[in-house]
Design an enzyme around this catalytic site. Structure first.
Site, PDB file in Angstrom:
ATOM      1  N   ASP A   1      31.821  62.066  33.124  1.00  0.00           N
ATOM      2  CA  ASP A   1      33.262  61.779  33.489  1.00  0.00           C
ATOM      3  C   ASP A   1      34.194  62.817  33.792  1.00  0.00           C
ATOM      4  OD1 ASP A   1      32.418  59.501  32.355  1.00  0.00           O
ATOM      5  OD2 ASP A   1      33.712  59.123  30.729  1.00  0.00           O
TER       6      ASP A   1
ATOM      7  N   HIS B   1      44.035  54.898  32.831  1.00  0.00           N
ATOM      8  CA  HIS B   1      43.184  55.944  33.292  1.00  0.00           C
ATOM      9  C   HIS B   1      42.072  55.307  33.868  1.00  0.00           C
ATOM     10  CE1 HIS B   1      41.327  55.134  29.706  1.00  0.00           C
ATOM     11  NE2 HIS B   1      40.333  55.428  29.992  1.00  0.00           N
TER      12      HIS B   1
ATOM     13  N   CYS C   1      33.263  60.468  25.245  1.00  0.00           N
ATOM     14  CA  CYS C   1      31.975  59.786  26.136  1.00  0.00           C
ATOM     15  C   CYS C   1      30.687  60.848  26.049  1.00  0.00           C
ATOM     16  CB  CYS C   1      32.551  59.322  27.444  1.00  0.00           C
ATOM     17  SG  CYS C   1      33.625  57.958  27.267  1.00  0.00           S
TER      18      CYS C   1
ATOM     19  N   LYS D   1      30.928  52.689  34.506  1.00  0.00           N
ATOM     20  CA  LYS D   1      30.889  52.076  33.144  1.00  0.00           C
ATOM     21  C   LYS D   1      32.358  51.608  32.662  1.00  0.00           C
ATOM     22  CE  LYS D   1      31.451  56.581  30.745  1.00  0.00           C
ATOM     23  NZ  LYS D   1      32.624  56.418  30.134  1.00  0.00           N
TER      24      LYS D   1
ATOM     25  N   GLU E   1      34.938  47.763  26.148  1.00  0.00           N
ATOM     26  CA  GLU E   1      35.016  49.306  26.107  1.00  0.00           C
ATOM     27  C   GLU E   1      33.577  49.781  26.334  1.00  0.00           C
ATOM     28  OE1 GLU E   1      36.149  52.055  27.235  1.00  0.00           O
ATOM     29  OE2 GLU E   1      37.997  52.383  25.808  1.00  0.00           O
TER      30      GLU E   1
ATOM     31  N   SER F   1      41.326  48.805  26.950  1.00  0.00           N
ATOM     32  CA  SER F   1      41.723  50.134  26.208  1.00  0.00           C
ATOM     33  C   SER F   1      43.319  50.541  26.490  1.00  0.00           C
ATOM     34  CB  SER F   1      40.757  51.163  26.554  1.00  0.00           C
ATOM     35  OG  SER F   1      40.878  51.652  27.946  1.00  0.00           O
TER      36      SER F   1
ATOM     37  N   ASP G   1      34.167  56.754  34.120  1.00  0.00           N
ATOM     38  CA  ASP G   1      34.651  55.722  33.596  1.00  0.00           C
ATOM     39  C   ASP G   1      35.369  55.095  34.626  1.00  0.00           C
ATOM     40  OD1 ASP G   1      35.263  55.167  31.158  1.00  0.00           O
ATOM     41  OD2 ASP G   1      37.317  55.959  31.059  1.00  0.00           O
TER      42      ASP G   1
ATOM     43  N   ALA H   1      34.670  63.419  27.248  1.00  0.00           N
ATOM     44  CA  ALA H   1      34.974  64.407  26.567  1.00  0.00           C
ATOM     45  C   ALA H   1      34.085  64.526  25.143  1.00  0.00           C
ATOM     46  CB  ALA H   1      36.431  64.242  25.939  1.00  0.00           C
TER      47      ALA H   1
ATOM     48  N   HIS I   1      37.600  51.575  35.270  1.00  0.00           N
ATOM     49  CA  HIS I   1      38.219  50.512  34.697  1.00  0.00           C
ATOM     50  C   HIS I   1      38.933  49.522  35.697  1.00  0.00           C
ATOM     51  CE1 HIS I   1      37.123  52.173  30.838  1.00  0.00           C
ATOM     52  NE2 HIS I   1      38.112  53.170  30.801  1.00  0.00           N
TER      53      HIS I   1
HETATM   54  C1  VGL Z   1      36.992  58.713  27.707  1.00  0.00           C
HETATM   55  C2  VGL Z   1      39.046  57.980  26.720  1.00  0.00           C
HETATM   56  C3  VGL Z   1      39.111  56.818  27.421  1.00  0.00           C
HETATM   57  C4  VGL Z   1      36.061  59.838  28.087  1.00  0.00           C
HETATM   58  C5  VGL Z   1      37.010  57.456  28.395  1.00  0.00           C
HETATM   59  O1  VGL Z   1      35.492  59.863  29.022  1.00  0.00           O
HETATM   60  O2  VGL Z   1      35.777  60.666  27.016  1.00  0.00           O
HETATM   61  N1  VGL Z   1      37.923  59.249  26.778  1.00  0.00           N
HETATM   62  N2  VGL Z   1      37.958  56.528  28.057  1.00  0.00           N
HETATM   63 ZN    ZN Z   2      38.369  54.894  29.627  1.00  0.00          ZN
END
Ligand code: VGL
Ligand code: ZN
Length: 181
Positions: free
Chosen positions: A10, A64, A128, A89, A96, A56, A48, A124, A50
């Site tokens: 990510d 995001h 993830c 993903k 989620e 979420s 990520d 992070a 979406h």
């Molecule tokens: C993530 C918050 C929401 C990540 C993904 O990639 O760590 N954090 N979606």
């Molecule tokens: Zn996300």
């Protein structure tokens, strides 16, 4: 070159400088990851990704990484020429997916190449990266997180995630120890 896989988790604009979910220090790991990219045989990036009405966004996170937007693209500082697969993903509205394995072809790709060890870097640490690491273990991979090439949402939650991953059997190394492999 090691016949293991590097999974870049990510490294997208929305998690980098100026993004709605900016992870502190995200930009610092880009040059580190760029050096790692040449050290491993197979390089995969997760995203990520979406839909605009993802579950979420209601209570958990600001909007995001919406599919097709600039925020969902990998940061342009990242060297992408050796990235073989882009694994997306969190693409269903009602689900989620923090782990790169969840609802994706990631383990099929790794299995088809005979990969047994995966190295993780990216964002992070406490969300993830952790989910991908623990899922990787449960799928039977040896999982090694490159500790100087990940960043957490906060210092505390990042450190707690590292402790949890260690307890579960995730290994840790520094990017420098992969040089010349
Ligand atoms: C993530 C918050 C929401 C990540 C993904 O990639 O760590 N954090 N979606
Ligand atoms: Zn996300």
């Amino acid at each position: 070159m090691s016949k293991d896989a590097l999974i870049i988790v990510d490294m997208q604009n929305d998690f980098c400088e100026g993004g709605p979910l900016e992870v502190p220090g995200a930009m610092e790991i880009i040059p580190i990851i760029n050096r790692l990219i040449d050290k491993l045989e197979l390089v995969i990036a997760t995203q990520d990704y979406h839909p605009p009405n993802h579950c979420s966004f209601v209570s958990q996170w600001p909007v995001h990484c919406v599919a097709g937007t600039e925020g969902a693209e990998l940061n342009k500082g990242l060297k992408t020429d050796r990235i073989k697969h882009f694994v997306r993903k969190g693409t269903s509205k009602d689900k989620e997916a923090y782990s790169g394995f969840q609802g994706t072809e990631l383990s099929t790709i790794l299995d088809s190449k005979g990969i047994e060890t995966i190295y993780l870097c990216g964002l992070a640490t406490d969300v993830c990266v952790k989910a991908t690491a623990l899922d990787g273990l449960s799928k039977g991979f040896r999982v090694i997180v490159i500790s100087d090439a990940v960043r957490g949402v906060t210092k505390e939650t990042g450190e707690a995630a590292i402790e949890e991953m260690k307890r579960e059997g995730v290994e840790f190394t520094e990017s420098g120890s992969l040089e010349g492999e």
